[in-house]
Design an enzyme around this catalytic site. Structure first.
Site, PDB file in Angstrom:
ATOM      1  N   ASN A 211      -8.948   3.647   7.826  1.00 62.81           N
ATOM      2  CA  ASN A 211      -8.360   2.574   8.631  1.00 62.81           C
ATOM      3  C   ASN A 211      -8.519   2.780  10.131  1.00 62.81           C
ATOM      4  OD1 ASN A 211      -6.543   4.762   7.919  1.00 62.81           O
ATOM      5  ND2 ASN A 211      -4.986   3.722   9.111  1.00 62.81           N
TER       6      ASN A 211
ATOM      7  N   HIS B 192      -1.343  -7.994   2.326  1.00 66.22           N
ATOM      8  CA  HIS B 192      -1.348  -8.513   3.698  1.00 66.22           C
ATOM      9  C   HIS B 192      -2.599  -8.128   4.480  1.00 66.22           C
ATOM     10  CE1 HIS B 192      -0.089  -4.975   6.282  1.00 66.22           C
ATOM     11  NE2 HIS B 192       0.314  -4.522   5.119  1.00 66.22           N
TER      12      HIS B 192
ATOM     13  N   SER C 124      -3.168  -3.710  -1.016  1.00 69.17           N
ATOM     14  CA  SER C 124      -2.068  -4.339  -0.287  1.00 69.17           C
ATOM     15  C   SER C 124      -2.483  -5.748   0.142  1.00 69.17           C
ATOM     16  CB  SER C 124      -1.752  -3.486   0.941  1.00 69.17           C
ATOM     17  OG  SER C 124      -0.772  -4.125   1.720  1.00 69.17           O
TER      18      SER C 124
ATOM     19  N   CYS D  42       0.272   2.278  12.738  1.00 69.15           N
ATOM     20  CA  CYS D  42       1.286   3.330  12.546  1.00 69.15           C
ATOM     21  C   CYS D  42       1.330   4.302  13.710  1.00 69.15           C
ATOM     22  CB  CYS D  42       1.000   4.127  11.286  1.00 69.15           C
ATOM     23  SG  CYS D  42       0.977   3.113   9.850  1.00 69.15           S
TER      24      CYS D  42
ATOM     25  N   THR E 138      13.088  -7.197 -10.502  1.00 74.03           N
ATOM     26  CA  THR E 138      12.634  -8.559 -10.792  1.00 74.03           C
ATOM     27  C   THR E 138      11.369  -8.848  -9.984  1.00 74.03           C
ATOM     28  OG1 THR E 138      14.879  -9.214 -11.256  1.00 74.03           O
ATOM     29  CG2 THR E 138      13.340 -10.988 -10.720  1.00 74.03           C
TER      30      THR E 138
ATOM     31  N   GLY F 189       0.804  -1.214   0.000  1.00 74.87           N
ATOM     32  CA  GLY F 189       0.000   0.000   0.000  1.00 74.87           C
ATOM     33  C   GLY F 189       0.843   1.273   0.000  1.00 74.87           C
ATOM     34  N   THR F 190       1.904   1.265   0.762  1.00 81.87           N
ATOM     35  CA  THR F 190       2.715   2.479   0.865  1.00 81.87           C
ATOM     36  C   THR F 190       3.334   2.826  -0.487  1.00 81.87           C
ATOM     37  OG1 THR F 190       3.166   1.980   3.171  1.00 81.87           O
ATOM     38  CG2 THR F 190       4.675   3.519   2.093  1.00 81.87           C
TER      39      THR F 190
ATOM     40  N   GLN G 175      -8.076  -0.705   2.756  1.00 80.52           N
ATOM     41  CA  GLN G 175      -8.985  -1.217   3.793  1.00 80.52           C
ATOM     42  C   GLN G 175     -10.368  -1.530   3.231  1.00 80.52           C
ATOM     43  OE1 GLN G 175      -8.083  -2.050   6.824  1.00 80.52           O
ATOM     44  NE2 GLN G 175      -6.148  -0.961   7.119  1.00 80.52           N
TER      45      GLN G 175
END
Ligand SMILES: Cc1ncc(COP(=O)(O)O)c(C=O)c1O
Length: 381
Positions: free
Chosen positions: A149, A201, A199, A324, A237, A69-70, A178
């Site tokens: 979030n 995860h 993202s 965060c 890669t 996401g970042t 989210q």
């Protein structure tokens, strides 16, 4: 253990992990290699891309793999800014964006761009008329998250998209990190959306993998220059095992989507009911117009981290609104933007549920909650 911190990260699904290890051990070629090991890797890479695109009802060429996401948020903000700076330098974000957007925008402001922030109301929803009033001739980008979030507010993406229909030169980015798997894809992957960040995860995929939707024809200056992978837009890669695992995770997440979200919604409403009966509890999330999985609340006079650690002693894991902000001991940015008083904002804790949780866990959580609440009342006075 009861894990109610699924907005911070989710457990990798066993089948996803199996895909990851299968690919990492069996598909050894680099997709850029000319020989047949390279072609096998390329086929898997493109099959993964196709699967993700189909699940999102977009085209394969519109999906670009990232590290999460970042990176996706950085890429859109910086990529659009430097792509379009000759047309204008004005960027609008909402007041409740994740630091991946907020801090990137702040950095762009140091590079000569002008960033303005659209406010939210007291529940955390972006005020669309106020956002509209910020739009100028030289606005190049509007960036608003689909689901917040920290409190779970579902942002008025449809209204903003409608507003931007009359502004075809403005790029529209949504941070959908989210949102995916929590609200219907059709509710945020709208025709007017130009870029969307994801993202893996957050939906039982591996960490450090994500993808970005870039609508056909929309240009984005690359962040990573090099060997020209990802259609010359993102060199390095490819993380093939992570990518194949991400495609699997997305398919599994969207399978039986309605039943899963209904289950999560019911668990949330049972907790909500109980919490709303308590005098010293302040609820920052609601059921309607909020993500079905996120419930943020505070015990008046008790700091959030005290509550988090009290639950932790019982092996129940929740968080202080976002992974965060939690370690920084800071009040949630979203609550500050909602003009919640600082002492109340620092009391906030977030429960984030998942379809892998169950009602027994909810009941166990509530039993412990009742004890902790009584203890905290003594502290809070
Ligand atoms: C709304 C939002 N955007 C972006 C991110 C960053 O994603 P990642 O951890 O994949 O970099 C997060 C993670 O918490 C998030 O909640």
């Amino acid at each position: 253990m009861i894990y109610f911190d699924n907005s911070a990260t989710t457990a990798i699904h066993p089948e996803v992990l199996r895909t990851y290890t299968d690919v990492a051990t069996k598909i050894m070629g680099n997709p850029s290699s000319l020989h047949n090991l390279g072609s096998t890797a390329t086929r898997l890479l493109e099959a993964s891309r196709r699967q993700i695109a189909e699940l999102l009802h977009v085209r394969s060429e519109e999906i670009f793999f990232t590290s999460g996401g970042t990176e996706g948020d950085n890429w859109v903000l910086k990529g659009v800014a430097f792509e379009k700076e000759k047309f204008g330098k004005h960027i609008i974000i909402s007041a409740v964006e994740h630091p991946a957007v907020k801090n990137t925008a702040a950095w762009l402001a140091t590079q000569g761009f002008e960033v303005e922030v659209a406010p939210v109301d007291e529940k955390g929803f972006v005020k669309v008329p106020e956002l509209e009033s910020l739009i100028r001739e030289d606005t190049i980008l509007v960036s608003v998250m689909a689901v917040n979030n920290e409190v779970g507010a579902i942002q008025p993406i449809k209204e903003i998209a409608k507003l931007l229909e009359d502004e075809p030169t403005i790029s529209f980015h949504i941070d959908a990190v989210q949102a995916i798997g929590k609200i219907a894809v059709e509710d945020f992957m709208l025709e007017r959306v130009d870029f969307a960040t994801f993202s893996a995860h957050k939906f039982h995929g591996p960490r450090g993998v994500g993808f970005l939707y870039v609508k056909s024809g929309k240009r984005l200056i690359p962040l990573l220059h090099g060997g020209g992978q990802e259609n010359k837009k993102r060199s390095t890669t490819e993380n093939l095992a992570g990518i194949a695992a991400t495609a699997k995770a997305l398919r599994l997440t969207l399978e039986n989507f309605e039943q899963k979200t209904e289950k999560v919604r019911q668990m949330k409403s049972v907790i909500f009911e109980e919490l709303s009966k308590q005098e010293k509890i302040v609820l920052f999330s609601e059921n309607e117009h909020f993500a079905p999985n996120i419930l943020t609340f505070g015990i008046r006079g008790v700091r959030g981290e005290v509550v988090v650690h009290a639950f932790e002693k019982h092996e129940i894991y929740i968080s202080t609104t976002s992974a965060c902000s939690s370690k920084k001991n800071a009040a949630a940015g979203t609550l500050m933007a909602m003009h919640v008083k600082p002492d109340l904002a620092t009391s906030a804790v977030r429960i984030s549920l998942d379809h892998t949780n169950n009602m027994l866990e909810v009941e166990a959580f509530l039993t412990i909650f009742r004890n902790i609440y009584q203890e905290m009342l003594k502290v809070a006075g």
